[in-house]
Motif scaffolding. Structure first.
Motif, mmCIF file in Angstrom:
data_model
loop_
_atom_site.group_PDB
_atom_site.id
_atom_site.type_symbol
_atom_site.label_atom_id
_atom_site.label_comp_id
_atom_site.label_asym_id
_atom_site.label_seq_id
_atom_site.Cartn_x
_atom_site.Cartn_y
_atom_site.Cartn_z
ATOM 1 N N PRO A 22 4.558 39.777 43.293
ATOM 2 C CA PRO A 22 3.901 38.651 42.626
ATOM 3 C C PRO A 22 3.681 38.955 41.137
ATOM 4 O O PRO A 22 3.677 40.122 40.734
ATOM 5 N N PRO A 23 3.480 37.921 40.306
ATOM 6 C CA PRO A 23 3.197 38.149 38.875
ATOM 7 C C PRO A 23 1.930 38.987 38.720
ATOM 8 O O PRO A 23 0.906 38.713 39.348
ATOM 9 N N THR A 24 2.013 40.022 37.886
ATOM 10 C CA THR A 24 0.914 40.985 37.739
ATOM 11 C C THR A 24 0.691 41.291 36.265
ATOM 12 O O THR A 24 1.642 41.547 35.533
ATOM 13 N N ASP A 25 -0.563 41.278 35.838
ATOM 14 C CA ASP A 25 -0.955 41.643 34.475
ATOM 15 C C ASP A 25 -1.826 42.891 34.519
ATOM 16 O O ASP A 25 -2.602 43.077 35.464
ATOM 17 N N LEU A 26 -1.710 43.727 33.480
ATOM 18 C CA LEU A 26 -2.599 44.873 33.282
ATOM 19 C C LEU A 26 -3.100 44.789 31.854
ATOM 20 O O LEU A 26 -2.290 44.695 30.923
#
Length: 136
Positions: free
Chosen positions: A41-45
């Motif tokens: 899935p789309p993931t941001d950090l």
């Protein structure tokens, strides 16, 4: 808003996650890549002054559908998004179902004992406090 406990797993069973995610078959010095049914899935950090925050867009889930672990300075989020069991003929299909996995390299040391995990409005947010350096 629900909080999920963060599990820490420094030595996973069955090899490292990168080994499990990569399915490579070697035969007579040829490498064949097998396509995995696991999707990401789309993931941001992003980083704040005091923590690292990982945000995963994954709608249609329940708390018990997630597993959140730290393995060798990587945050690993896995789970299964269930599909509706009825038969249907798709004219367009873009929403992924089934087993998913996302892995994020943590840019620094974290305090996993005080991590928080919240799932709200289709987003799983993991907040990991940065470890404070100690002067000796």
């Amino acid at each position: 808003m629900t909080t999920i406990l963060l599990k820490s797993n420094m030595e996973p069973e069955g090899g490292s996650l990168s080994e499990r995610k990569r399915m490579i078959v070697e035969t007579m010095s040829w490498q064949i890549r097998a396509h995995s049914h696991v999707w990401s899935p789309p993931t941001d950090l992003f980083e704040t002054e005091t923590s690292f925050v990982v945000r995963v867009e994954i709608a249609g889930m329940r708390d018990q559908d997630f597993s959140v672990t730290i393995e060798n300075n990587y945050l690993v989020i896995t789970g299964i998004r269930p599909d509706i069991p009825e038969r249907r003929a798709y004219h367009q299909m873009e929403i992924r179902f089934g087993e998913f996995s996302t892995m994020v390299a943590l840019p620094g040391s974290v305090d996993s004992d005080n991590a928080t995990v919240e799932y709200t409005d289709g987003f799983l947010v993991v907040t990991l406090l940065k470890m404070q350096s100690k002067n000796i």
